[in-house]
Design a protein around this motif. Structure first.
Motif, PDB file in Angstrom:
ATOM      1  N   LEU A   1     -38.930  -4.366 -56.988  1.00 25.58           N
ATOM      2  CA  LEU A   1     -38.352  -5.705 -56.910  1.00 25.58           C
ATOM      3  C   LEU A   1     -37.605  -5.888 -55.590  1.00 25.58           C
ATOM      4  O   LEU A   1     -37.769  -6.904 -54.909  1.00 25.58           O
ATOM      5  CB  LEU A   1     -37.410  -5.953 -58.090  1.00 25.58           C
ATOM      6  CG  LEU A   1     -36.636  -7.270 -58.065  1.00 25.58           C
ATOM      7  CD1 LEU A   1     -37.584  -8.468 -58.116  1.00 25.58           C
ATOM      8  CD2 LEU A   1     -35.638  -7.321 -59.212  1.00 25.58           C
ATOM      9  N   ASN A   2     -36.815  -4.912 -55.228  1.00 23.49           N
ATOM     10  CA  ASN A   2     -36.046  -4.997 -53.986  1.00 23.49           C
ATOM     11  C   ASN A   2     -36.972  -5.109 -52.779  1.00 23.49           C
ATOM     12  O   ASN A   2     -36.698  -5.879 -51.851  1.00 23.49           O
ATOM     13  CB  ASN A   2     -35.118  -3.794 -53.861  1.00 23.49           C
ATOM     14  CG  ASN A   2     -33.958  -4.037 -52.924  1.00 23.49           C
ATOM     15  OD1 ASN A   2     -33.736  -5.157 -52.469  1.00 23.49           O
ATOM     16  ND2 ASN A   2     -33.225  -2.997 -52.618  1.00 23.49           N
ATOM     17  N   ASN A   3     -38.080  -4.377 -52.780  1.00 23.57           N
ATOM     18  CA  ASN A   3     -39.044  -4.461 -51.673  1.00 23.57           C
ATOM     19  C   ASN A   3     -39.647  -5.860 -51.567  1.00 23.57           C
ATOM     20  O   ASN A   3     -39.805  -6.396 -50.469  1.00 23.57           O
ATOM     21  CB  ASN A   3     -40.141  -3.418 -51.823  1.00 23.57           C
ATOM     22  CG  ASN A   3     -39.645  -2.016 -51.557  1.00 23.57           C
ATOM     23  OD1 ASN A   3     -38.636  -1.815 -50.891  1.00 23.57           O
ATOM     24  ND2 ASN A   3     -40.334  -1.028 -52.096  1.00 23.57           N
ATOM     25  N   ILE A   4     -39.980  -6.447 -52.703  1.00 19.26           N
ATOM     26  CA  ILE A   4     -40.540  -7.807 -52.715  1.00 19.26           C
ATOM     27  C   ILE A   4     -39.509  -8.802 -52.179  1.00 19.26           C
ATOM     28  O   ILE A   4     -39.828  -9.672 -51.365  1.00 19.26           O
ATOM     29  CB  ILE A   4     -41.000  -8.201 -54.135  1.00 19.26           C
ATOM     30  CG1 ILE A   4     -42.231  -7.374 -54.532  1.00 19.26           C
ATOM     31  CG2 ILE A   4     -41.302  -9.698 -54.226  1.00 19.26           C
ATOM     32  CD1 ILE A   4     -42.615  -7.498 -55.997  1.00 19.26           C
ATOM     33  N   ILE A   5     -38.266  -8.660 -52.624  1.00 17.78           N
ATOM     34  CA  ILE A   5     -37.205  -9.565 -52.183  1.00 17.78           C
ATOM     35  C   ILE A   5     -36.971  -9.423 -50.679  1.00 17.78           C
ATOM     36  O   ILE A   5     -36.853 -10.419 -49.960  1.00 17.78           O
ATOM     37  CB  ILE A   5     -35.909  -9.339 -52.994  1.00 17.78           C
ATOM     38  CG1 ILE A   5     -36.136  -9.813 -54.436  1.00 17.78           C
ATOM     39  CG2 ILE A   5     -34.726 -10.057 -52.356  1.00 17.78           C
ATOM     40  CD1 ILE A   5     -35.010  -9.471 -55.392  1.00 17.78           C
ATOM     41  N   LYS A   6     -36.945  -8.179 -50.179  1.00 17.97           N
ATOM     42  CA  LYS A   6     -36.754  -7.970 -48.739  1.00 17.97           C
ATOM     43  C   LYS A   6     -37.891  -8.594 -47.938  1.00 17.97           C
ATOM     44  O   LYS A   6     -37.663  -9.190 -46.891  1.00 17.97           O
ATOM     45  CB  LYS A   6     -36.665  -6.475 -48.431  1.00 17.97           C
ATOM     46  CG  LYS A   6     -35.338  -5.856 -48.765  1.00 17.97           C
ATOM     47  CD  LYS A   6     -35.346  -4.379 -48.449  1.00 17.97           C
ATOM     48  CE  LYS A   6     -34.035  -3.727 -48.826  1.00 17.97           C
ATOM     49  NZ  LYS A   6     -34.059  -2.273 -48.601  1.00 17.97           N
ATOM     50  N   GLU A   7     -39.118  -8.465 -48.435  1.00 19.07           N
ATOM     51  CA  GLU A   7     -40.275  -8.981 -47.700  1.00 19.07           C
ATOM     52  C   GLU A   7     -40.327 -10.505 -47.671  1.00 19.07           C
ATOM     53  O   GLU A   7     -40.653 -11.114 -46.658  1.00 19.07           O
ATOM     54  CB  GLU A   7     -41.566  -8.442 -48.330  1.00 19.07           C
ATOM     55  CG  GLU A   7     -42.821  -8.926 -47.628  1.00 19.07           C
ATOM     56  CD  GLU A   7     -44.102  -8.388 -48.250  1.00 19.07           C
ATOM     57  OE1 GLU A   7     -45.162  -8.963 -47.951  1.00 19.07           O
ATOM     58  OE2 GLU A   7     -44.055  -7.426 -49.040  1.00 19.07           O
ATOM     59  N   HIS A   8     -39.992 -11.150 -48.795  1.00 17.84           N
ATOM     60  CA  HIS A   8     -40.201 -12.596 -48.915  1.00 17.84           C
ATOM     61  C   HIS A   8     -38.930 -13.440 -48.842  1.00 17.84           C
ATOM     62  O   HIS A   8     -39.020 -14.657 -48.671  1.00 17.84           O
ATOM     63  CB  HIS A   8     -40.945 -12.906 -50.216  1.00 17.84           C
ATOM     64  CG  HIS A   8     -42.311 -12.316 -50.261  1.00 17.84           C
ATOM     65  ND1 HIS A   8     -43.370 -12.846 -49.568  1.00 17.84           N
ATOM     66  CD2 HIS A   8     -42.785 -11.208 -50.876  1.00 17.84           C
ATOM     67  CE1 HIS A   8     -44.456 -12.114 -49.774  1.00 17.84           C
ATOM     68  NE2 HIS A   8     -44.117 -11.110 -50.553  1.00 17.84           N
ATOM     69  N   PHE A   9     -37.757 -12.814 -49.004  1.00 14.49           N
ATOM     70  CA  PHE A   9     -36.519 -13.591 -49.072  1.00 14.49           C
ATOM     71  C   PHE A   9     -35.432 -13.044 -48.154  1.00 14.49           C
ATOM     72  O   PHE A   9     -34.261 -13.246 -48.405  1.00 14.49           O
ATOM     73  CB  PHE A   9     -35.992 -13.626 -50.511  1.00 14.49           C
ATOM     74  CG  PHE A   9     -36.951 -14.231 -51.494  1.00 14.49           C
ATOM     75  CD1 PHE A   9     -37.058 -15.604 -51.640  1.00 14.49           C
ATOM     76  CD2 PHE A   9     -37.770 -13.425 -52.269  1.00 14.49           C
ATOM     77  CE1 PHE A   9     -37.944 -16.163 -52.544  1.00 14.49           C
ATOM     78  CE2 PHE A   9     -38.666 -13.970 -53.174  1.00 14.49           C
ATOM     79  CZ  PHE A   9     -38.752 -15.341 -53.312  1.00 14.49           C
ATOM     80  N   SER A  10     -35.805 -12.374 -47.091  1.00 12.71           N
ATOM     81  CA  SER A  10     -34.837 -11.778 -46.174  1.00 12.71           C
ATOM     82  C   SER A  10     -33.880 -12.847 -45.647  1.00 12.71           C
ATOM     83  O   SER A  10     -34.298 -13.872 -45.117  1.00 12.71           O
ATOM     84  CB  SER A  10     -35.573 -11.113 -45.015  1.00 12.71           C
ATOM     85  OG  SER A  10     -34.647 -10.545 -44.135  1.00 12.71           O
ATOM     86  N   GLY A  11     -32.583 -12.612 -45.843  1.00 15.20           N
ATOM     87  CA  GLY A  11     -31.566 -13.536 -45.352  1.00 15.20           C
ATOM     88  C   GLY A  11     -31.483 -14.847 -46.110  1.00 15.20           C
ATOM     89  O   GLY A  11     -30.894 -15.807 -45.623  1.00 15.20           O
ATOM     90  N   LYS A  12     -32.050 -14.897 -47.307  1.00 11.07           N
ATOM     91  CA  LYS A  12     -32.117 -16.152 -48.067  1.00 11.07           C
ATOM     92  C   LYS A  12     -31.806 -15.867 -49.540  1.00 11.07           C
ATOM     93  O   LYS A  12     -32.361 -14.945 -50.132  1.00 11.07           O
ATOM     94  CB  LYS A  12     -33.538 -16.697 -47.923  1.00 11.07           C
ATOM     95  CG  LYS A  12     -33.824 -17.934 -48.689  1.00 11.07           C
ATOM     96  CD  LYS A  12     -35.270 -18.355 -48.461  1.00 11.07           C
ATOM     97  CE  LYS A  12     -35.600 -19.583 -49.269  1.00 11.07           C
ATOM     98  NZ  LYS A  12     -36.959 -20.018 -49.063  1.00 11.07           N
ATOM     99  N   ASP A  13     -30.923 -16.662 -50.140  1.00  8.17           N
ATOM    100  CA  ASP A  13     -30.621 -16.509 -51.558  1.00  8.17           C
ATOM    101  C   ASP A  13     -31.836 -16.860 -52.398  1.00  8.17           C
ATOM    102  O   ASP A  13     -32.625 -17.748 -52.040  1.00  8.17           O
ATOM    103  CB  ASP A  13     -29.448 -17.411 -51.962  1.00  8.17           C
ATOM    104  CG  ASP A  13     -28.129 -16.911 -51.419  1.00  8.17           C
ATOM    105  OD1 ASP A  13     -28.052 -15.723 -51.035  1.00  8.17           O
ATOM    106  OD2 ASP A  13     -27.176 -17.693 -51.380  1.00  8.17           O
ATOM    107  N   MET A  14     -31.970 -16.151 -53.533  1.00  6.86           N
ATOM    108  CA  MET A  14     -33.096 -16.403 -54.426  1.00  6.86           C
ATOM    109  C   MET A  14     -32.694 -16.061 -55.863  1.00  6.86           C
ATOM    110  O   MET A  14     -31.661 -15.461 -56.105  1.00  6.86           O
ATOM    111  CB  MET A  14     -34.326 -15.599 -53.989  1.00  6.86           C
ATOM    112  CG  MET A  14     -34.125 -14.104 -53.841  1.00  6.86           C
ATOM    113  SD  MET A  14     -34.182 -13.143 -55.375  1.00  6.86           S
ATOM    114  CE  MET A  14     -35.796 -13.497 -55.980  1.00  6.86           C
TER     115      MET A  14
END
Length: 134
Positions: A39-52
């Motif tokens: 999950l963390n890898n997906i968030i880093k790839e697609h939401f870097s610097g952005k709340d989600m």
């Protein structure tokens, strides 16, 4: 609000949108803290610097180790979780799991309700207008 990416792995289907993820865990899976790495890898790839926000669409029967939430909570830009349980038993499990997560966590009857809530949560997180100094 179109889908950006679809991931179908061994344990889950993941639908990635601009501001949130909809995750559907597969039948019989036991969700453990080790699942947070993916999950963390997906968030880093697609939401870097952005709340989600993470939406769990619980359409299949599976188990969750509630200790997962301790690590999930430490993902900095994951600001809330929405749960959509299919059955009363799933709802009771989601209510119990809420005790292990200190960020916003809500349970909904439909995906539409959850997405509306996601937009409200994200609007609250946006910084207000800049204050100009004279």
């Amino acid at each position: 609000m179109g889908i950006i990416k679809y991931i179908n792995n061994q344990d889950a289907e993941c639908f990635i949108f601009d501001d949130f993820i909809i995750n559907q865990i597969k039948e019989g899976v036991v969700v453990e803290p080790s699942h947070n790495e993916e999950l963390n890898n997906i968030i880093k790839e697609h939401f870097s610097g952005k709340d989600m926000v993470y939406i769990s669409n619980r359409v299949k029967s599976y188990s969750v180790n509630p200790l997962i939430y301790t690590e999930t909570e430490s993902i900095p830009n994951l600001i809330a979780i929405a749960m959509i349980p299919k059955t009363d038993v799933m709802r009771k499990n989601a209510e119990y799991e809420r005790n292990f997560y200190d960020k916003p966590y809500e349970i909904f009857d439909s995906l539409t309700e959850a997405i509306i809530w996601v937009q409200q949560v994200l609007e609250k997180e946006e910084p207000g207008p800049a204050i100009q100094k004279k």
